[in-house]
Write a protein that holds these residues in place. Structure first.
Motif, PDB file in Angstrom:
ATOM      1  N   GLN A 297      -8.195  13.193   1.318  1.00 58.44           N
ATOM      2  CA  GLN A 297      -8.964  12.528   2.369  1.00 58.44           C
ATOM      3  C   GLN A 297      -9.550  11.255   1.775  1.00 58.44           C
ATOM      4  OE1 GLN A 297      -9.484  13.067   5.562  1.00 58.44           O
ATOM      5  NE2 GLN A 297      -8.991  15.233   5.910  1.00 58.44           N
TER       6      GLN A 297
ATOM      7  N   GLU B 176      -7.154  18.830   4.517  1.00 60.25           N
ATOM      8  CA  GLU B 176      -6.621  18.094   5.666  1.00 60.25           C
ATOM      9  C   GLU B 176      -7.275  18.491   6.980  1.00 60.25           C
ATOM     10  OE1 GLU B 176      -2.311  18.118   5.573  1.00 60.25           O
ATOM     11  OE2 GLU B 176      -2.438  16.205   4.503  1.00 60.25           O
TER      12      GLU B 176
ATOM     13  N   ILE C 148     -13.572  13.676   8.692  1.00 56.76           N
ATOM     14  CA  ILE C 148     -14.360  12.722   7.909  1.00 56.76           C
ATOM     15  C   ILE C 148     -15.030  11.768   8.895  1.00 56.76           C
ATOM     16  CG2 ILE C 148     -14.245  10.876   6.181  1.00 56.76           C
ATOM     17  CD1 ILE C 148     -13.510  13.450   4.890  1.00 56.76           C
TER      18      ILE C 148
END
Ligand code: AMP
Ligand code: GLY
Length: 427
Positions: free
Chosen positions: A211, A323, A327
């Motif tokens: 990420q 995953e 975010i």
């Protein structure tokens, strides 16, 4: 979870600040920490490279996560030490194996990796005492400026950009024959100079998934207008206006994915942060360097901008669900301005009393401590070149910088210096 952060700079204060806000954080320890981290958790007098002392501490205090701030313990094999010990194996270590940390610990390793995996970077050649003469001829034929890099870790001083062939030949001799950086300069990478704007991008990975957790622009020179000597970093802004979606997509496709796939392909065990030091040239974005940790002072802007829980991210990194994590970033702009001791990055005084303003009523600013220690009588003393990093958020970069500058106006220690022009090109 009980968490141990290793390191003592502004980066570690920012990590402690972010981690201490997590619902998942029970006890927080920082080794060795600074006067700022002491306000968020317990400082512990253990060196970042004393793995045996860390082991005892981790067992005594039921530590679940160790977050490695600086590069030295990574290159020295902290990950491998924890994973080779049955008593420590279940601790989540945020930081890669020594093998993978060569991406930072050896410029030659990083260049070979990039070449192999088709990751854009400056053209280069490498030399040792064995082909010294060839190296001198290579330099003499090279276009100016020439970039010379000591292969190994050299406390941020191992890169020289020469404007003349004479200087480049001297630096080359000093590094290889004069052993200027010891073993670290027994091999030298000579690189084409890349002209462009630098940007740092940060990812968290388990070597398979990743990420992107932020990006920043660092102001490395000591003087305003980007003049004078290189430093560890005098300030940072995030987000960077030119790093729009199209830009970030390009670097994800051309740099980040090929890097993570390369780790997988080469069997490099990697749990932790990847710091992509990039340069946006006319034709492409290229990698200048990899670091296997967060940046300082980049961390002091990317973590305040990151809204996602960092401890939850570490758990997801560990259990293979990175995953699936959302975010989120703040919509605001963030800036940090670093206050240093007079003389830095050369010689400077230590143990000067620091007078800090009370900003507890200000929601938009944080004073991160870098080189500070708490004196017995509870006063704060300077303990390094970079002393404080004042981070603020605002609607614009300019607003954020102005808020930090206003706080620095009310802060003092003998011969304090800071740049007033952080983010100048984005006004
Ligand atoms: P490094 O230690 O690899 O981060 O290099 C220190 C700094 O030197 C970088 O942040 C750049 O500003 C500069 N630098 C390194 N390599 C190059 C290059 N090939 N072209 C231009 N500047 C470079
Ligand atoms: N600010 C650059 C670094 O942390 O290496």
């Amino acid at each position: 979870m009980n968490i141990l952060i290793l390191g003592s700079g502004g980066r570690e204060h920012a990590l402690a600040w972010k981690v201490s806000q997590s619902y998942h954080c029970d006890k927080l320890f920082i080794a060795p920490g600074n006067a700022g981290t002491a306000t968020l958790g317990s400082n512990v007098a253990i060196s970042v490279v004393d793995f045996a002392a860390q082991k005892q501490f981790c067992l005594d205090n039921h530590i679940n996560i160790v977050i490695v701030g600086p590069e030295e313990p990574l290159v020295k094999g902290i990950y491998d030490f924890y994973k080779a010990d049955d008593a420590l194996i279940n601790i989540i270590v945020v930081g890669p194996s020594a093998n993978a940390a060569q991406l930072e610990g050896s410029k030659s390793f990083a260049k070979t990796f990039m070449l192999k995996h088709g990751i854009p970077t400056a053209a280069y050649a490498e030399f040792t005492i064995g082909n010294l003469q060839e190296g001198k001829e290579y330099i003499s034929r090279h276009t100016l400026p020439i970039v010379l890099k000591a292969d190994g870790l050299a406390a941020g001083k191992g890169v020289v950009i020469s404007q003349t062939h004479e200087e480049a030949l001297q630096v080359f001799e000093d590094m290889i024959v004069g052993k200027q950086f010891g073993e670290a300069s027994s091999k030298v990478v000579i690189e084409e100079f890349l002209d462009g704007i630098e940007i740092s991008v940060f990812a968290l990975t388990n070597g398979k998934d990743y990420q992107i957790i932020g990006h920043a622009k660092d102001y490395k020179r000591i003087g305003e207008g980007d003049k004078g000597l290189n430093t560890g970093g005098m300030g940072c802004v995030s987000p960077v206006p030119f790093a729009d979606n199209a830009f970030m997509n390009t670097i994800e496709e051309t740099i980040i994915k090929p890097t993570i796939n390369g780790l997988k392909e080469d069997g490099l065990e990697y749990y932790g942060f990847v710091f992509f030091g990039l340069i946006k040239c006319k034709d492409a974005v290229k990698v200048i360097e990899y670091n296997c940790r967060l940046g300082d002072p980049e961390t002091e802007v990317i973590l305040p901008r990151l809204e996602t829980d960092l401890v939850a991210l570490f758990a997801a990194m560990d259990n293979g669900t990175l995953e699936d994590v959302n975010i989120n970033f703040s919509d605001n702009s963030f800036a940090t301005v670093v206050a240093v001791s007079g003389g830095y990055p050369g010689e400077y005084k230590k143990h000067l009393p620091v007078s800090l303003p009370d900003i507890s009523f200000k929601e938009d600013s944080i004073i991160f401590h870098a080189g500070t220690i708490q004196h017995e009588d509870n006063t704060v003393l300077t303990n390094g070149g970079r002393v404080l990093a004042v981070t603020s958020e605002g609607k614009t970069i300019k607003d954020a910088v102005e808020s930090s500058l206003a706080i620095l106006e009310d802060t003092s220690f003998d011969e304090m210096y800071y740049r007033r022009d952080i983010g100048y090109e984005f006004e």
